[in-house]
Motif scaffolding. Structure first.
Motif, PDB file in Angstrom:
ATOM      1  N   THR A  10     -60.953  57.245  65.080  1.00  0.00           N
ATOM      2  CA  THR A  10     -59.937  56.275  65.240  1.00  0.00           C
ATOM      3  C   THR A  10     -60.647  55.374  66.183  1.00  0.00           C
ATOM      4  N   SER A  11     -60.139  54.024  65.859  1.00  0.00           N
ATOM      5  CA  SER A  11     -60.743  52.837  66.827  1.00  0.00           C
ATOM      6  C   SER A  11     -59.869  52.461  67.872  1.00  0.00           C
ATOM      7  N   VAL A  12     -60.194  52.685  69.089  1.00  0.00           N
ATOM      8  CA  VAL A  12     -58.819  52.768  70.135  1.00  0.00           C
ATOM      9  C   VAL A  12     -59.396  51.607  71.095  1.00  0.00           C
ATOM     10  N   ALA A  13     -58.642  50.676  71.750  1.00  0.00           N
ATOM     11  CA  ALA A  13     -58.769  49.731  72.740  1.00  0.00           C
ATOM     12  C   ALA A  13     -58.459  50.339  73.845  1.00  0.00           C
ATOM     13  N   LEU A  14     -59.330  49.981  74.935  1.00  0.00           N
ATOM     14  CA  LEU A  14     -58.836  50.283  76.330  1.00  0.00           C
ATOM     15  C   LEU A  14     -58.384  48.924  76.855  1.00  0.00           C
ATOM     16  N   LEU A  15     -57.025  49.044  77.253  1.00  0.00           N
ATOM     17  CA  LEU A  15     -56.552  47.556  77.778  1.00  0.00           C
ATOM     18  C   LEU A  15     -56.119  47.871  79.307  1.00  0.00           C
ATOM     19  N   GLY A  16     -56.132  46.895  80.209  1.00  0.00           N
ATOM     20  CA  GLY A  16     -55.975  46.867  81.647  1.00  0.00           C
ATOM     21  C   GLY A  16     -56.462  45.613  82.188  1.00  0.00           C
ATOM     22  N   ARG A  17     -55.925  45.564  83.204  1.00  0.00           N
ATOM     23  CA  ARG A  17     -56.355  44.262  84.254  1.00  0.00           C
ATOM     24  C   ARG A  17     -57.585  44.721  84.918  1.00  0.00           C
ATOM     25  N   ASN A  18     -58.376  43.557  85.277  1.00  0.00           N
ATOM     26  CA  ASN A  18     -59.717  43.786  85.821  1.00  0.00           C
ATOM     27  C   ASN A  18     -59.640  44.625  87.019  1.00  0.00           C
ATOM     28  N   GLY A  19     -60.618  45.612  86.980  1.00  0.00           N
ATOM     29  CA  GLY A  19     -60.696  46.695  88.180  1.00  0.00           C
ATOM     30  C   GLY A  19     -59.700  47.837  87.773  1.00  0.00           C
ATOM     31  N   ALA A  20     -58.876  47.789  86.883  1.00  0.00           N
ATOM     32  CA  ALA A  20     -58.147  48.993  86.430  1.00  0.00           C
ATOM     33  C   ALA A  20     -58.824  50.178  85.919  1.00  0.00           C
ATOM     34  N   GLY A  21     -60.046  50.138  85.616  1.00  0.00           N
ATOM     35  CA  GLY A  21     -60.799  51.443  85.434  1.00  0.00           C
ATOM     36  C   GLY A  21     -61.228  51.540  83.948  1.00  0.00           C
ATOM     37  N   LYS A  22     -61.221  50.532  83.071  1.00  0.00           N
ATOM     38  CA  LYS A  22     -61.744  50.518  81.783  1.00  0.00           C
ATOM     39  C   LYS A  22     -63.382  51.028  81.455  1.00  0.00           C
ATOM     40  N   SER A  23     -64.023  50.078  82.390  1.00  0.00           N
ATOM     41  CA  SER A  23     -65.336  50.461  82.144  1.00  0.00           C
ATOM     42  C   SER A  23     -65.854  51.693  83.012  1.00  0.00           C
ATOM     43  N   THR A  24     -65.254  52.096  83.898  1.00  0.00           N
ATOM     44  CA  THR A  24     -65.340  53.338  84.623  1.00  0.00           C
ATOM     45  C   THR A  24     -64.953  54.568  83.520  1.00  0.00           C
ATOM     46  N   LEU A  25     -64.058  54.429  82.873  1.00  0.00           N
ATOM     47  CA  LEU A  25     -63.654  55.538  81.830  1.00  0.00           C
ATOM     48  C   LEU A  25     -64.616  55.519  80.716  1.00  0.00           C
ATOM     49  N   HIS A  35     -61.662  41.842  76.171  1.00  0.00           N
ATOM     50  CA  HIS A  35     -60.860  40.750  77.044  1.00  0.00           C
ATOM     51  C   HIS A  35     -60.223  40.043  75.535  1.00  0.00           C
ATOM     52  N   SER A  36     -60.580  40.068  74.647  1.00  0.00           N
ATOM     53  CA  SER A  36     -60.180  39.031  73.535  1.00  0.00           C
ATOM     54  C   SER A  36     -59.317  40.096  72.722  1.00  0.00           C
TER      55      SER A  36
END
Length: 219
Positions: free
Chosen positions: A32-47, A179-180
């Motif tokens: 499955t191709s899943v997008a992690l979406l959230g504002r800056n600092g929400a934790g996307k890159s950390t996850l 972010h796109s």
């Protein structure tokens, strides 16, 4: 399959506790191709880094079946005094694949020319990303971790990188940070919205994008 079991992540920043994730349990299906979406600092890159195993959770665990890539395009683990070719061969041995086959693939794909046999420390940031992307694509993983990967290189290289990644996706899954929204719609099947330490899983990528954009308007 990637499974989060009671996953919590906290950082201490200047004496204050920042909670990125709080007691999250969720399953990402295989292929499955899943997008992690959230504002800056929400934790996307950390996850993404926790899934990769380069950052530890505060509590809970991440379980997975199949092989998972490092974040595609990330060149932080390469040895600076080894050449691009030597770094490629080293990773081929780590992952138990044919060293010459991977070297030939990366040399052709990354388009580094003579720099492929020069020390990695001499590379520009773009060259480092192209080498890392080439090696990632040369090793077939069950799940790819992607952090704005197709942003590297000129228009021709971006087109080639996108085509290669689409080819890999025929037999694999991916976790995307981007972010796109146009890129997300093109590459992802489902979405996860990260907000206030919680993850919301959407089976429809358009619903995930709508949720994310609604969150952005509220703040």
């Amino acid at each position: 399959m990637i499974r989060f079991e009671n996953l919590t992540k906290r950082f201490v920043v200047k004496g204050y506790v920042k909670t990125v994730m709080e007691n999250v349990s969720l399953t990402i299906p295989s292929k499955t191709s899943v997008a992690l979406l959230g504002r800056n600092g929400a934790g996307k890159s950390t996850l993404l880094k926790m899934i990769a195993g380069t950052v530890d959770p505060t509590s809970g665990e991440i379980l997975s079946s199949g092989t998972i890539s490092w974040p595609v395009g990330f060149a932080g683990s390469f040895h600076p005094d080894m050449t691009g070719a030597q770094n490629t061969k080293f990773l081929a041995r780590v992952y138990g694949i044919d060293t010459q086959a991977l070297t030939d693939f990366v040399e052709d794909f990354a388009e580094l020319g003579d720099h492929f046999r020069q020390p990695f420390r001499s590379y520009s940031s773009g060259m480092k990303s192209r080498l890392a992307f080439g090696i990632s694509m040369g090793i077939k993983f069950d799940t790819y971790l992607v952090d704005e990967v197709t942003a590297v290189g000129d228009a021709a290289f971006k087109k080639k990188a996108s085509a290669m990644f689409q080819d890999r996706m025929a037999d694999a899954g991916a976790v995307f940070v981007s972010h796109s929204m146009g890129h997300v719609r093109e590459m992802c099947d489902v979405g996860i919205v990260i907000e206030n330490g919680q993850l919301t899983y959407h089976e429809d990528i358009h619903e995930a994008i709508a949720h994310h954009e609604s969150n952005m308007k509220l703040r």
